[in-house]
Design a protein around this motif. Structure first.
Motif, short mmCIF file in Angstrom:
data_model
loop_
_atom_site.label_atom_id
_atom_site.label_comp_id
_atom_site.label_asym_id
_atom_site.label_seq_id
_atom_site.Cartn_x
_atom_site.Cartn_y
_atom_site.Cartn_z
N TYR A 53 -6.29 26.56 13.11
CA TYR A 53 -6.66 26.78 11.71
C TYR A 53 -5.41 26.90 10.83
O TYR A 53 -5.40 26.42 9.70
CB TYR A 53 -7.54 28.02 11.55
N GLU A 54 -4.36 27.53 11.35
CA GLU A 54 -3.10 27.62 10.61
C GLU A 54 -2.54 26.22 10.35
O GLU A 54 -2.09 25.92 9.24
CB GLU A 54 -2.07 28.45 11.38
N LEU B 20 -4.56 24.55 7.71
CA LEU B 20 -4.16 25.06 6.39
C LEU B 20 -2.90 24.36 5.91
O LEU B 20 -2.80 23.97 4.73
CB LEU B 20 -3.96 26.57 6.44
N ARG C 242 -9.44 36.85 10.28
CA ARG C 242 -8.31 35.95 10.02
C ARG C 242 -8.81 34.51 9.84
O ARG C 242 -8.37 33.79 8.95
CB ARG C 242 -7.29 36.03 11.16
N LEU D 206 -8.36 32.14 6.54
CA LEU D 206 -7.79 30.79 6.60
C LEU D 206 -8.77 29.77 6.02
O LEU D 206 -8.37 28.90 5.24
CB LEU D 206 -7.44 30.43 8.05
#
Length: 120
Positions: free
Chosen positions: A11-12, A15, A63, A67
């Protein structure tokens, strides 16, 4: 079973890809945006597969939600830029069509004038 940290890392990365897409849209780099978008779609599909066997605990789920919220915000702004570009292209196409019609009308009218002067 997939580790939650791997899912969150994905997911980071999504992003970051979303941020690049937004930057490209802001700068009007449409070909590069299309290229980046294809990678984005692949990344989303990868995340779907990763999440099938992954259970997130509450902090990890929070978290992930953070995100996703940021990704969706960026996606919304990117879409607004794309809509503006689509509208601009629509106007250009309309202008070209009107010019072509005017040109055709002018050519048609000049042929009528030539034909009438020949018949005299």
């Amino acid at each position: 079973m997939m580790a939650a940290r791997d899912v969150l890392a994905s997911y980071e990365q999504l992003l970051q890809r979303s941020a690049r897409m937004l930057d490209l849209a802001r700068n009007g780099d449409w070909p590069e945006l299309v290229e980046e978008e294809s990678g984005y779609v692949v990344a989303v599909e990868t995340i779907k597969r990763l999440e099938v066997d992954c259970v997130l605990e509450t902090p990890e789920a929070r978290r992930k939600a953070e995100l996703l919220e940021r990704i969706l915000e960026q996606d919304g702004e990117t879409r607004r830029h794309l809509q503006t570009r689509r509208d601009e292209l629509g106007l250009l196409i309309g202008d070209q069509q009107r010019q072509r019609q005017a040109s055709q009308a002018y050519r048609g009218g000049s042929q009528v004038v030539r034909m009438s002067t020949r018949s005299r």
